[in-house]
Design a protein around this motif. Structure first.
Motif, PDB file in Angstrom:
ATOM      1  N   ARG A   1       0.832  -1.208   0.000  1.00 62.62           N
ATOM      2  CA  ARG A   1       0.000   0.000   0.000  1.00 62.62           C
ATOM      3  C   ARG A   1       0.864   1.255   0.000  1.00 62.62           C
ATOM      4  O   ARG A   1       0.559   2.231  -0.686  1.00 62.62           O
ATOM      5  CB  ARG A   1      -0.951  -0.007   1.193  1.00 62.62           C
ATOM      6  CG  ARG A   1      -2.090  -0.996   1.046  1.00 62.62           C
ATOM      7  CD  ARG A   1      -3.065  -0.921   2.219  1.00 62.62           C
ATOM      8  NE  ARG A   1      -3.967  -2.052   2.152  1.00 62.62           N
ATOM      9  CZ  ARG A   1      -3.770  -3.225   2.765  1.00 62.62           C
ATOM     10  NH1 ARG A   1      -2.704  -3.410   3.517  1.00 62.62           N
ATOM     11  NH2 ARG A   1      -4.631  -4.193   2.636  1.00 62.62           N
ATOM     12  N   TRP A   2       1.952   1.240   0.763  1.00 63.25           N
ATOM     13  CA  TRP A   2       2.872   2.377   0.767  1.00 63.25           C
ATOM     14  C   TRP A   2       3.463   2.573  -0.625  1.00 63.25           C
ATOM     15  O   TRP A   2       3.586   3.697  -1.109  1.00 63.25           O
ATOM     16  CB  TRP A   2       3.988   2.172   1.793  1.00 63.25           C
ATOM     17  CG  TRP A   2       3.607   2.615   3.167  1.00 63.25           C
ATOM     18  CD1 TRP A   2       3.277   1.822   4.235  1.00 63.25           C
ATOM     19  CD2 TRP A   2       3.492   3.963   3.631  1.00 63.25           C
ATOM     20  NE1 TRP A   2       2.974   2.602   5.322  1.00 63.25           N
ATOM     21  CE2 TRP A   2       3.095   3.917   4.980  1.00 63.25           C
ATOM     22  CE3 TRP A   2       3.679   5.203   3.030  1.00 63.25           C
ATOM     23  CZ2 TRP A   2       2.901   5.066   5.743  1.00 63.25           C
ATOM     24  CZ3 TRP A   2       3.484   6.349   3.789  1.00 63.25           C
ATOM     25  CH2 TRP A   2       3.092   6.269   5.125  1.00 63.25           C
TER      26      TRP A   2
ATOM     27  N   ARG B   1       0.941   4.239  -2.841  1.00 66.62           N
ATOM     28  CA  ARG B   1       0.795   5.657  -2.506  1.00 66.62           C
ATOM     29  C   ARG B   1       1.976   6.468  -3.056  1.00 66.62           C
ATOM     30  O   ARG B   1       1.804   7.523  -3.638  1.00 66.62           O
ATOM     31  CB  ARG B   1       0.691   5.801  -0.988  1.00 66.62           C
ATOM     32  CG  ARG B   1       0.730   7.211  -0.451  1.00 66.62           C
ATOM     33  CD  ARG B   1      -0.522   8.040  -0.746  1.00 66.62           C
ATOM     34  NE  ARG B   1      -1.698   7.592  -0.080  1.00 66.62           N
ATOM     35  CZ  ARG B   1      -2.100   7.958   1.133  1.00 66.62           C
ATOM     36  NH1 ARG B   1      -1.386   8.781   1.842  1.00 66.62           N
ATOM     37  NH2 ARG B   1      -3.220   7.490   1.628  1.00 66.62           N
TER      38      ARG B   1
ATOM     39  N   ALA C   1       1.881   6.837  -6.837  1.00 63.77           N
ATOM     40  CA  ALA C   1       0.929   7.870  -7.260  1.00 63.77           C
ATOM     41  C   ALA C   1       1.536   9.270  -7.129  1.00 63.77           C
ATOM     42  O   ALA C   1       1.224  10.157  -7.916  1.00 63.77           O
ATOM     43  CB  ALA C   1      -0.351   7.768  -6.435  1.00 63.77           C
ATOM     44  N   LEU C   2       2.416   9.462  -6.158  1.00 67.19           N
ATOM     45  CA  LEU C   2       3.039  10.769  -5.943  1.00 67.19           C
ATOM     46  C   LEU C   2       4.229  11.028  -6.858  1.00 67.19           C
ATOM     47  O   LEU C   2       4.417  12.129  -7.348  1.00 67.19           O
ATOM     48  CB  LEU C   2       3.503  10.895  -4.488  1.00 67.19           C
ATOM     49  CG  LEU C   2       2.415  10.945  -3.427  1.00 67.19           C
ATOM     50  CD1 LEU C   2       3.033  10.868  -2.036  1.00 67.19           C
ATOM     51  CD2 LEU C   2       1.580  12.202  -3.580  1.00 67.19           C
TER      52      LEU C   2
ATOM     53  N   ASP D   1      -0.502   1.161   7.652  1.00 67.36           N
ATOM     54  CA  ASP D   1      -0.991   1.535   6.335  1.00 67.36           C
ATOM     55  C   ASP D   1      -0.897   3.038   6.111  1.00 67.36           C
ATOM     56  O   ASP D   1      -1.086   3.819   7.032  1.00 67.36           O
ATOM     57  CB  ASP D   1      -2.444   1.090   6.164  1.00 67.36           C
ATOM     58  CG  ASP D   1      -2.553  -0.409   5.940  1.00 67.36           C
ATOM     59  OD1 ASP D   1      -1.645  -0.970   5.303  1.00 67.36           O
ATOM     60  OD2 ASP D   1      -3.536  -1.003   6.402  1.00 67.36           O
ATOM     61  N   PRO D   2      -0.627   3.459   4.862  1.00 66.96           N
ATOM     62  CA  PRO D   2      -0.525   4.890   4.586  1.00 66.96           C
ATOM     63  C   PRO D   2      -1.830   5.645   4.831  1.00 66.96           C
ATOM     64  O   PRO D   2      -1.810   6.817   5.157  1.00 66.96           O
ATOM     65  CB  PRO D   2      -0.117   4.948   3.111  1.00 66.96           C
ATOM     66  CG  PRO D   2      -0.474   3.627   2.546  1.00 66.96           C
ATOM     67  CD  PRO D   2      -0.413   2.657   3.691  1.00 66.96           C
ATOM     68  N   GLU D   3      -2.971   4.963   4.725  1.00 61.90           N
ATOM     69  CA  GLU D   3      -4.248   5.608   4.963  1.00 61.90           C
ATOM     70  C   GLU D   3      -4.425   5.987   6.422  1.00 61.90           C
ATOM     71  O   GLU D   3      -5.243   6.823   6.763  1.00 61.90           O
ATOM     72  CB  GLU D   3      -5.407   4.697   4.517  1.00 61.90           C
ATOM     73  CG  GLU D   3      -5.506   4.505   3.029  1.00 61.90           C
ATOM     74  CD  GLU D   3      -4.525   3.469   2.487  1.00 61.90           C
ATOM     75  OE1 GLU D   3      -4.028   2.618   3.261  1.00 61.90           O
ATOM     76  OE2 GLU D   3      -4.222   3.528   1.291  1.00 61.90           O
TER      77      GLU D   3
END
Length: 161
Positions: free
Chosen positions: A37-38, A41, A44-45, A157-159
């Protein structure tokens, strides 16, 4: 500070014009799914590619008179576990440039080898073999000590951050 060290995920590698890779160690544990998940994320950046890596090895007792089923394929079992983890994290919307790699060998050695030219290595804080209460598992500790690239050890998790 050079551009490459300021943005290691999106920079090109040593004149190759190639986008940097994020290598992620995946063993199917919750911690390794968090690492995936990281990676999603950060991709996406910053852009780039994700290489999800798992490893397998024969049990240490193999060849000592311990019989294993003749049809056992640990490489296929590892590939299924990797695909299952990637499916759980990304579903049908996998990030572009995502590749899955299965290699024979000890997890820390495989991850260190695969990540030699990566922009970032992400590992979970503990895998399936971890002892409760430890901050780092043996694989994450070995990777942070010996990797040739920056290492992110995912603790959640990054969320959630």
């Amino acid at each position: 500070m050079t551009t490459e060290s300021a943005t290691p995920l999106a920079s090109t590698g040593r004149g190759t014009g190639r986008i940097r890779r994020i290598v992620v160690g995946v063993d199917g544990s919750p911690s390794s799914k968090s690492a995936l998940r990281w990676a999603g994320r950060l991709l996406a950046l910053f852009g780039g590619e994700i290489e999800a890596v798992t490893s397998w090895e024969y049990p240490s007792s193999y060849g000592w008179g311990v019989g294993l089923p003749s049809d056992w394929r640990p490489d296929l079992d590892a590939a299924k576990a990797l695909e299952s983890a990637v499916d759980e994290v990304f579903g049908t919307e996998r990030p572009p440039g995502l590749t899955c790699t299965v290699r024979e060998g000890r997890a820390s050695y495989v991850l260190l080898e695969v990540s030699q030219d990566a922009g970032l290595l992400i590992v979970g804080s503990r895998g399936h073999g971890g002892f409760a209460g430890l901050l780092l598992g043996s694989v994450s500790a070995a990777c942070t000590e010996h990797a040739k690239c920056p290492v992110l050890v995912a603790h959640g998790d990054p969320e959630q951050h």
